[in-house]
Write a protein that holds these residues in place. Sequence first.
Motif, PDB file in Angstrom:
ATOM      1  N   PHE A 176      30.312  87.690  99.481  1.00 11.72           N
ATOM      2  CA  PHE A 176      29.730  88.473 100.066  1.00 11.72           C
ATOM      3  C   PHE A 176      28.318  88.152 100.742  1.00 11.72           C
ATOM      4  CE2 PHE A 176      31.590  90.706  96.662  1.00 11.72           C
ATOM      5  CZ  PHE A 176      32.466  91.702  97.159  1.00 11.72           C
ATOM      6  N   GLY A 177      27.813  87.161 100.048  1.00 12.42           N
ATOM      7  CA  GLY A 177      26.484  86.999 100.743  1.00 12.42           C
ATOM      8  C   GLY A 177      26.767  85.272 101.497  1.00 12.42           C
ATOM      9  N   HIS A 178      25.562  84.573 101.965  1.00  7.00           N
ATOM     10  CA  HIS A 178      25.779  83.461 102.480  1.00  7.00           C
ATOM     11  C   HIS A 178      27.068  83.386 103.640  1.00  7.00           C
ATOM     12  CE1 HIS A 178      23.481  81.597  99.574  1.00  7.00           C
ATOM     13  NE2 HIS A 178      23.709  82.282  98.701  1.00  7.00           N
ATOM     14  N   PHE A 179      26.895  84.530 104.278  1.00  6.41           N
ATOM     15  CA  PHE A 179      27.880  84.722 105.602  1.00  6.41           C
ATOM     16  C   PHE A 179      27.491  84.585 107.030  1.00  6.41           C
ATOM     17  CE2 PHE A 179      32.416  86.362 105.190  1.00  6.41           C
ATOM     18  CZ  PHE A 179      32.588  85.903 103.756  1.00  6.41           C
ATOM     19  N   LYS A 180      26.250  83.699 107.024  1.00  3.88           N
ATOM     20  CA  LYS A 180      25.388  83.613 108.362  1.00  3.88           C
ATOM     21  C   LYS A 180      26.401  83.100 109.284  1.00  3.88           C
ATOM     22  CE  LYS A 180      21.642  81.371 110.364  1.00  3.88           C
ATOM     23  NZ  LYS A 180      20.586  80.418 110.132  1.00  3.88           N
ATOM     24  N   ASN A 181      26.985  81.866 108.801  1.00  6.42           N
ATOM     25  CA  ASN A 181      27.876  81.005 110.071  1.00  6.42           C
ATOM     26  C   ASN A 181      29.066  81.911 110.358  1.00  6.42           C
ATOM     27  OD1 ASN A 181      26.213  78.720 110.295  1.00  6.42           O
ATOM     28  ND2 ASN A 181      26.750  78.436 107.965  1.00  6.42           N
ATOM     29  N   ILE A 182      29.801  82.644 109.391  1.00  4.72           N
ATOM     30  CA  ILE A 182      30.836  83.509 109.606  1.00  4.72           C
ATOM     31  C   ILE A 182      30.610  84.708 110.607  1.00  4.72           C
ATOM     32  CG2 ILE A 182      32.696  85.084 108.610  1.00  4.72           C
ATOM     33  CD1 ILE A 182      32.827  82.843 106.280  1.00  4.72           C
ATOM     34  N   LEU A 183      29.321  85.427 110.082  1.00  7.72           N
ATOM     35  CA  LEU A 183      28.908  86.366 111.088  1.00  7.72           C
ATOM     36  C   LEU A 183      28.331  86.227 112.358  1.00  7.72           C
ATOM     37  CD1 LEU A 183      27.183  88.427 108.174  1.00  7.72           C
ATOM     38  CD2 LEU A 183      29.376  89.047 109.047  1.00  7.72           C
ATOM     39  N   GLN A 184      28.211  84.817 112.408  1.00  9.35           N
ATOM     40  CA  GLN A 184      27.765  84.570 114.158  1.00  9.35           C
ATOM     41  C   GLN A 184      28.955  84.479 114.908  1.00  9.35           C
ATOM     42  OE1 GLN A 184      25.391  81.115 113.489  1.00  9.35           O
ATOM     43  NE2 GLN A 184      23.468  81.901 113.236  1.00  9.35           N
ATOM     44  N   THR A 185      29.816  84.370 114.326  1.00 10.21           N
ATOM     45  CA  THR A 185      31.436  84.365 115.240  1.00 10.21           C
ATOM     46  C   THR A 185      31.487  85.957 115.527  1.00 10.21           C
ATOM     47  OG1 THR A 185      32.227  82.703 113.851  1.00 10.21           O
ATOM     48  CG2 THR A 185      33.835  83.658 115.229  1.00 10.21           C
ATOM     49  N   PRO A 186      31.703  85.812 116.949  1.00  9.29           N
ATOM     50  CA  PRO A 186      31.723  87.409 117.653  1.00  9.29           C
ATOM     51  C   PRO A 186      32.974  88.276 116.837  1.00  9.29           C
ATOM     52  CG  PRO A 186      31.696  85.803 119.663  1.00  9.29           C
ATOM     53  CD  PRO A 186      31.686  84.939 118.143  1.00  9.29           C
ATOM     54  N   GLU A 187      33.966  87.604 116.571  1.00  8.06           N
ATOM     55  CA  GLU A 187      34.975  88.702 116.102  1.00  8.06           C
ATOM     56  C   GLU A 187      34.494  89.123 114.632  1.00  8.06           C
ATOM     57  OE1 GLU A 187      37.433  85.308 118.131  1.00  8.06           O
ATOM     58  OE2 GLU A 187      35.283  85.602 117.594  1.00  8.06           O
ATOM     59  N   TYR A 188      33.444  88.506 113.948  1.00  5.18           N
ATOM     60  CA  TYR A 188      33.153  89.192 112.539  1.00  5.18           C
ATOM     61  C   TYR A 188      31.809  89.687 112.661  1.00  5.18           C
ATOM     62  CZ  TYR A 188      37.270  86.185 111.805  1.00  5.18           C
ATOM     63  OH  TYR A 188      38.587  85.431 111.968  1.00  5.18           O
ATOM     64  N   ALA A 189      31.048  89.763 113.615  1.00  2.56           N
ATOM     65  CA  ALA A 189      29.821  90.102 113.594  1.00  2.56           C
ATOM     66  C   ALA A 189      29.301  91.580 113.272  1.00  2.56           C
ATOM     67  CB  ALA A 189      29.190  89.948 115.233  1.00  2.56           C
ATOM     68  N   HIS A 190      30.468  92.389 113.439  1.00  2.00           N
ATOM     69  CA  HIS A 190      30.692  93.832 112.921  1.00  2.00           C
ATOM     70  C   HIS A 190      30.471  94.060 111.543  1.00  2.00           C
ATOM     71  CE1 HIS A 190      34.851  93.133 113.115  1.00  2.00           C
ATOM     72  NE2 HIS A 190      34.859  94.216 112.433  1.00  2.00           N
ATOM     73  N   LEU A 191      31.109  92.964 110.894  1.00  2.00           N
ATOM     74  CA  LEU A 191      31.317  93.182 109.270  1.00  2.00           C
ATOM     75  C   LEU A 191      29.801  92.903 108.742  1.00  2.00           C
ATOM     76  CD1 LEU A 191      34.251  91.262 108.989  1.00  2.00           C
ATOM     77  CD2 LEU A 191      34.294  93.727 109.167  1.00  2.00           C
ATOM     78  N   GLY A 192      28.906  92.558 109.336  1.00  2.00           N
ATOM     79  CA  GLY A 192      27.626  92.258 108.669  1.00  2.00           C
ATOM     80  C   GLY A 192      26.442  93.316 108.479  1.00  2.00           C
ATOM     81  N   ASN A 194      23.623  92.371 107.365  1.00  2.00           N
ATOM     82  CA  ASN A 194      22.328  91.733 108.158  1.00  2.00           C
ATOM     83  C   ASN A 194      23.061  90.459 108.300  1.00  2.00           C
ATOM     84  OD1 ASN A 194      22.129  90.069 105.968  1.00  2.00           O
ATOM     85  ND2 ASN A 194      20.692  91.454 104.741  1.00  2.00           N
ATOM     86  N   GLY A 195      22.038  89.481 108.519  1.00  2.00           N
ATOM     87  CA  GLY A 195      22.312  88.098 109.311  1.00  2.00           C
ATOM     88  C   GLY A 195      23.316  87.353 108.257  1.00  2.00           C
ATOM     89  N   THR A 196      23.166  87.722 106.962  1.00  2.00           N
ATOM     90  CA  THR A 196      23.770  86.772 106.055  1.00  2.00           C
ATOM     91  C   THR A 196      24.896  87.681 105.045  1.00  2.00           C
ATOM     92  OG1 THR A 196      21.985  86.809 104.324  1.00  2.00           O
ATOM     93  CG2 THR A 196      21.973  84.880 105.920  1.00  2.00           C
ATOM     94  N   LEU A 197      24.652  88.635 104.968  1.00  2.00           N
ATOM     95  CA  LEU A 197      25.313  89.542 103.920  1.00  2.00           C
ATOM     96  C   LEU A 197      26.554  90.561 104.591  1.00  2.00           C
ATOM     97  CD1 LEU A 197      24.973  90.393 101.015  1.00  2.00           C
ATOM     98  CD2 LEU A 197      23.740  92.183 101.646  1.00  2.00           C
ATOM     99  N   LEU A 198      27.501  90.461 103.852  1.00  2.00           N
ATOM    100  CA  LEU A 198      28.612  91.395 104.429  1.00  2.00           C
ATOM    101  C   LEU A 198      28.317  92.793 104.186  1.00  2.00           C
ATOM    102  CD1 LEU A 198      32.206  89.724 103.351  1.00  2.00           C
ATOM    103  CD2 LEU A 198      31.247  90.074 105.617  1.00  2.00           C
ATOM    104  N   SER A 199      28.676  93.763 104.940  1.00  2.00           N
ATOM    105  CA  SER A 199      28.328  95.208 104.743  1.00  2.00           C
ATOM    106  C   SER A 199      29.185  95.612 103.677  1.00  2.00           C
ATOM    107  CB  SER A 199      28.904  95.988 106.149  1.00  2.00           C
ATOM    108  OG  SER A 199      28.586  97.368 105.722  1.00  2.00           O
TER     109      SER A 199
END
Length: 199
Positions: A176-192, A194-199
């Motif tokens: 759930f958290g610590h997703f900063k590097n994954i959410l910086q990938t365009p395909e997954y940005a909409h899942l965040g 905030n910058g590190t946390l999944l919605s």
Amino acid sequence: LSQNGPAEREIHIGLEQESDEFHKILQRENIEVNDSFGEEGYILLVKADKIIIAANHQRGLFYGVQTLKQMVRGTQGNSVLPGVKIKDIPAFKYRAISDDISRGPVPTMEYMKYQVRRLAEMKINTISYYVEHVVKTMSHPKFAPDNGSLTIDEWKEIADYALDYNITVVGGFQSFGHFKNILQTPEYAHLGENGTLLS
């Protein structure tokens, strides 16, 4: 190695219940391996003319050999292997470490296998690798960097390798958290959220 310089020694490694001959050797040396040893306990006896490792289970023998390896390594440059009698029964069922490999550099397979061998010598029996974006999953490989991640097949190889050293690899993929590097990938940005946390 011996007390008085190089000499041949008898080496006996075994499970008392599997050999009458080994049972007699243990009786002569007043060595008793009982149920309190469990699967991981052992006795290591080093004398001038013999070395004995006894246990109830192959895991105990494995750990006894690891201790003997440490003793031999500690005598390098010195021909004396000290006479000892070690009775070693673990106080904890799980002896674990956690290694954060997500902040780089990601270790090589060669290093991870070395780590497994070294930790086994120290009687560690569980490794948990803390993982964020450095696992290249089969369904979502894009967020894992090509030059710093491990594939599912490589994780399986490490886990299987570790079992040969009586170590269990426990997965630790962040969920759930610590997703900063994954959410910086365009395909997954909409899942965040905030910058590190999944919605």
